[in-house]
Design a protein around this motif. Structure first.
Motif, PDB file in Angstrom:
ATOM      1  N   LEU A  41      36.192  40.955  46.971  1.00 18.09           N
ATOM      2  CA  LEU A  41      35.939  39.670  46.330  1.00 18.09           C
ATOM      3  C   LEU A  41      37.169  38.793  46.507  1.00 18.09           C
ATOM      4  O   LEU A  41      38.254  39.126  46.020  1.00 18.09           O
ATOM      5  CB  LEU A  41      35.630  39.865  44.842  1.00 18.09           C
ATOM      6  N   SER A  42      37.007  37.687  47.218  1.00 20.88           N
ATOM      7  CA  SER A  42      38.076  36.700  47.385  1.00 20.88           C
ATOM      8  C   SER A  42      37.678  35.465  46.592  1.00 20.88           C
ATOM      9  O   SER A  42      36.585  34.932  46.788  1.00 20.88           O
ATOM     10  CB  SER A  42      38.264  36.342  48.867  1.00 20.88           C
ATOM     11  N   TYR A  43      38.552  35.000  45.712  1.00 18.75           N
ATOM     12  CA  TYR A  43      38.187  33.882  44.849  1.00 18.75           C
ATOM     13  C   TYR A  43      39.410  33.007  44.574  1.00 18.75           C
ATOM     14  O   TYR A  43      40.565  33.432  44.723  1.00 18.75           O
ATOM     15  CB  TYR A  43      37.605  34.388  43.527  1.00 18.75           C
ATOM     16  N   CYS A  44      39.126  31.794  44.165  1.00 16.37           N
ATOM     17  CA  CYS A  44      40.172  30.847  43.798  1.00 16.37           C
ATOM     18  C   CYS A  44      40.413  30.961  42.297  1.00 16.37           C
ATOM     19  O   CYS A  44      39.506  30.651  41.516  1.00 16.37           O
ATOM     20  CB  CYS A  44      39.747  29.431  44.181  1.00 16.37           C
ATOM     21  N   PRO A  45      41.591  31.395  41.838  1.00 14.30           N
ATOM     22  CA  PRO A  45      41.816  31.559  40.391  1.00 14.30           C
ATOM     23  C   PRO A  45      41.634  30.275  39.601  1.00 14.30           C
ATOM     24  O   PRO A  45      41.227  30.312  38.438  1.00 14.30           O
ATOM     25  CB  PRO A  45      43.273  32.054  40.325  1.00 14.30           C
ATOM     26  N   ASP A  46      41.938  29.135  40.204  1.00 19.37           N
ATOM     27  CA  ASP A  46      41.796  27.855  39.510  1.00 19.37           C
ATOM     28  C   ASP A  46      40.342  27.408  39.415  1.00 19.37           C
ATOM     29  O   ASP A  46      39.984  26.668  38.502  1.00 19.37           O
ATOM     30  CB  ASP A  46      42.621  26.781  40.219  1.00 19.37           C
ATOM     31  N   GLU A  47      39.521  27.833  40.363  1.00 15.18           N
ATOM     32  CA  GLU A  47      38.098  27.510  40.365  1.00 15.18           C
ATOM     33  C   GLU A  47      37.330  28.765  40.777  1.00 15.18           C
ATOM     34  O   GLU A  47      36.963  28.920  41.939  1.00 15.18           O
ATOM     35  CB  GLU A  47      37.791  26.361  41.330  1.00 15.18           C
ATOM     36  N   PRO A  48      37.084  29.687  39.840  1.00 22.55           N
ATOM     37  CA  PRO A  48      36.467  30.973  40.196  1.00 22.55           C
ATOM     38  C   PRO A  48      35.104  30.855  40.862  1.00 22.55           C
ATOM     39  O   PRO A  48      34.668  31.795  41.526  1.00 22.55           O
ATOM     40  CB  PRO A  48      36.368  31.686  38.840  1.00 22.55           C
ATOM     41  N   GLN A  49      34.423  29.708  40.667  1.00 20.02           N
ATOM     42  CA  GLN A  49      33.123  29.567  41.333  1.00 20.02           C
ATOM     43  C   GLN A  49      33.276  29.477  42.848  1.00 20.02           C
ATOM     44  O   GLN A  49      32.307  29.678  43.586  1.00 20.02           O
ATOM     45  CB  GLN A  49      32.373  28.331  40.816  1.00 20.02           C
ATOM     46  N   GLU A  72      35.009  24.859  52.020  1.00 24.35           N
ATOM     47  CA  GLU A  72      33.809  24.889  51.192  1.00 24.35           C
ATOM     48  C   GLU A  72      33.932  23.921  50.013  1.00 24.35           C
ATOM     49  O   GLU A  72      32.971  23.219  49.673  1.00 24.35           O
ATOM     50  CB  GLU A  72      33.584  26.314  50.682  1.00 24.35           C
ATOM     51  N   LYS A  73      35.114  23.861  49.402  1.00 20.42           N
ATOM     52  CA  LYS A  73      35.339  22.933  48.285  1.00 20.42           C
ATOM     53  C   LYS A  73      35.194  21.488  48.752  1.00 20.42           C
ATOM     54  O   LYS A  73      34.595  20.649  48.062  1.00 20.42           O
ATOM     55  CB  LYS A  73      36.727  23.166  47.699  1.00 20.42           C
TER      56      LYS A  73
END
Length: 515
Positions: free
Chosen positions: A57-65, A106-107
């Motif tokens: 799982l790779s995710y952005c801590p500031d924007e977990p979505q 993606e953002k």
């Protein structure tokens, strides 16, 4: 020297051939298509308690979505490559485009996708599987059946990859760059291959003598493109946006490996693929082992299945394979033999065989030292103390709220529901002859709950803290009496005193000004 291995991301034949090829080649560096942010997690594949299926799982801590999963099954070639490298103490690295760049792109796409007017309906482009061309030429119905027969149900060693290389290079050339993709997708694929080429060049400069590159077969031609220069690749990757990214291992399920689940690299029969992988070197033919498992399922349900049935089903499967010029029965032959002999043509009996064998209900496990957020650690501790094991198969939990352990279980499940994590669904409350102390829950764990826990960690470091803070926040924003009264009820059931007080106060205030 570079050695390329084009694989299907979840293929037992590719995995079996890859292990044999590695044993013969003994590479001193292994490069794998995957997120580079997870390089520090590679050693955990051999840790005690790690059991696939799992996912990175790779995710952005500031924007977990903003997150992406990279699943691995026991029969995934990349998983076996990682296991081999860790066992042999050989450097293993992921070389795909960093998720920091990919999630930033993606953002940007999400932020830009805010049309002022409703867009006109556009017919989505119809993509065709290039493998269908080879399948039709060989007399198969589709590319999936052809690939299963020629690759996944065999596993011939290193010579298999030369054939895959030749076939996929020709197909990619004839496909003309996949015109069905839009410009953004084509640009992203070009950037991915440019970054992988850069990583391959970097490894070669480090002086490794035998570099093994494991990638999706479609990328072979792009990675071996002699016209692609280092300067051109650097220009293609220049000034790409980035976001902060964290990575961890999370449990996964066979059902989430299905193509029908929406997973782009999904497969049709993960349970069958696992059977192929585990029966590769067994003395018992895979058809016999499969039909024995079918018989066990039927007998557990008190359905007639004798030894004579099994013998006839095996003979029919072998005969069908011979008629179709196949060395051994595949899933299609075994399915037809099961239907004709074991279920006597009753298709309704095939549903549980498909669910429990063809797909399977396996849920993976990760070791306790995998990095994660405190909220997940608190939930895991609660699951252990309350003896509530997460499982992929749906199960019924009957709670007697007069018992302290059952009451604590109820509180936990209600709190998780307040965090939008519906591990349990309240199927029945006991306001009947059995009394109000009775609750019946339907439990089923989903892998995506790991990401929801990360998202919910903004509310607190324990389940109780997070659920209470989330309920208080909802109470402050609620506009209707119905919503507020529901929050009061849910907070009471979750045993959250602070949330009850906040929701009750908000309800009284709203009621005072409501008509």
């Amino acid at each position: 020297m570079l050695h390329y291995f084009g694989i299907r991301h979840h293929g037992p034949g590719c995995a079996r051939s890859l292990v044999r090829a590695f044993d013969a080649l003994q590479p001193d560096c292994v490069l794998i298509e995957g997120p580079p942010e997870a390089d520090a997690l590679v050693a955990l594949v051999a840790a005690e308690g790690m059991a696939p299926p799992v996912a990175l799982l790779s995710y952005c801590p500031d924007e977990p979505q903003l997150a992406v999963y990279h699943p691995f099954a026991e029969f995934s070639p990349e998983w076996q490559a990682l296991r081999w490298a860790v066992a042999q103490r050989v450097p293993a690295r992921f070389i795909d485009l960093p998720r920091a760049n990919d999630l930033a792109l993606e953002k940007a796409r999400r932020d830009a996708d805010v049309p002022d007017e409703a867009p006109a309906e556009v017919e989505p482009p119809q993509r065709t599987d290039p493998l269908d061309w080879l399948a039709r030429a060989a007399g198969y119905g589709d590319g999936e059946a052809w690939w299963n027969h020629m690759v996944e149900e065999r596993g011939d060693g290193e010579q298999l990859f030369a054939a895959i290389d030749e076939a996929m290079t020709v197909l990619r050339s004839e496909a003309g760059g996949d015109d069905a993709r839009d410009a953004a997708d084509a640009q992203r694929e070009a950037q991915r291959e440019a970054h992988m080429r850069q990583c391959i060049r970097a490894a070669a400069k480090e002086g490794f003598a035998r570099i093994a590159v494991v990638c999706g077969a479609w990328h072979l031609a792009g990675l071996k493109d002699e016209k692609a220069t280092a300067k051109a690749d650097a220009a293609l990757l220049k000034a790409m946006p980035r976001v902060k990214v964290s990575a961890t291992w999370v449990p996964w399920t066979h059902r989430h490996l299905l193509r029908a689940s929406g997973y782009g690299a999904g497969i049709r029969a993960p349970g069958w693929y696992e059977h192929l992988w585990r029966c590769a070197d067994a003395s018992q033919p895979r058809a016999v082992g499969w039909l024995a498992r079918v018989a066990r399922l039927m007998r557990e349900r008190d359905l007639d299945c004798s030894s004579a049935h099994l013998i006839e089903a095996t003979r029919l499967a072998d005969s069908l394979a011979a008629l179709r010029e196949r060395p051994a029965p595949g899933l299609d032959e075994l399915h037809e033999a099961t239907r004709a002999v074991l279920t006597l043509g009753d298709d309704t009996l095939l549903h549980f065989i498909h669910d429990e064998l063809v797909v399977g209900d396996r849920l993976g496990n990760v070791p306790p030292d995998v990095p994660t957020v405190p909220l997940q650690r608190d939930l895991e501790a609660a699951q252990k103390s309350l003896r509530l094991k997460p499982e992929a198969v749906q199960k019924t939990l009957d709670l007697d709220l007069r018992q302290p352990n059952d009451l604590a279980r109820s509180h936990l499940l209600h709190r998780l529901n307040l965090l939008d994590l519906p591990w349990g669904e309240l199927a029945k409350t006991g306001r009947s002859a059995r009394g109000s102390f009775h609750e019946v829950w339907a439990l089923q764990w989903q892998p995506e709950f790991a990401l929801r826990l990360i998202e919910a960690s903004q509310w607190g470091q324990t389940v109780a803290q997070a659920a209470s803070a989330r309920c208080i926040d909802r109470s402050a924003k609620a506009q209707s009496l119905e919503e507020l009264s529901s929050l009061v009820d849910r907070a009471l059931l979750a045993d959250l005193d602070d949330a009850v007080a906040a929701a009750t106060q908000a309800l009284e205030s709203r009621a005072a000004i409501s008509a």
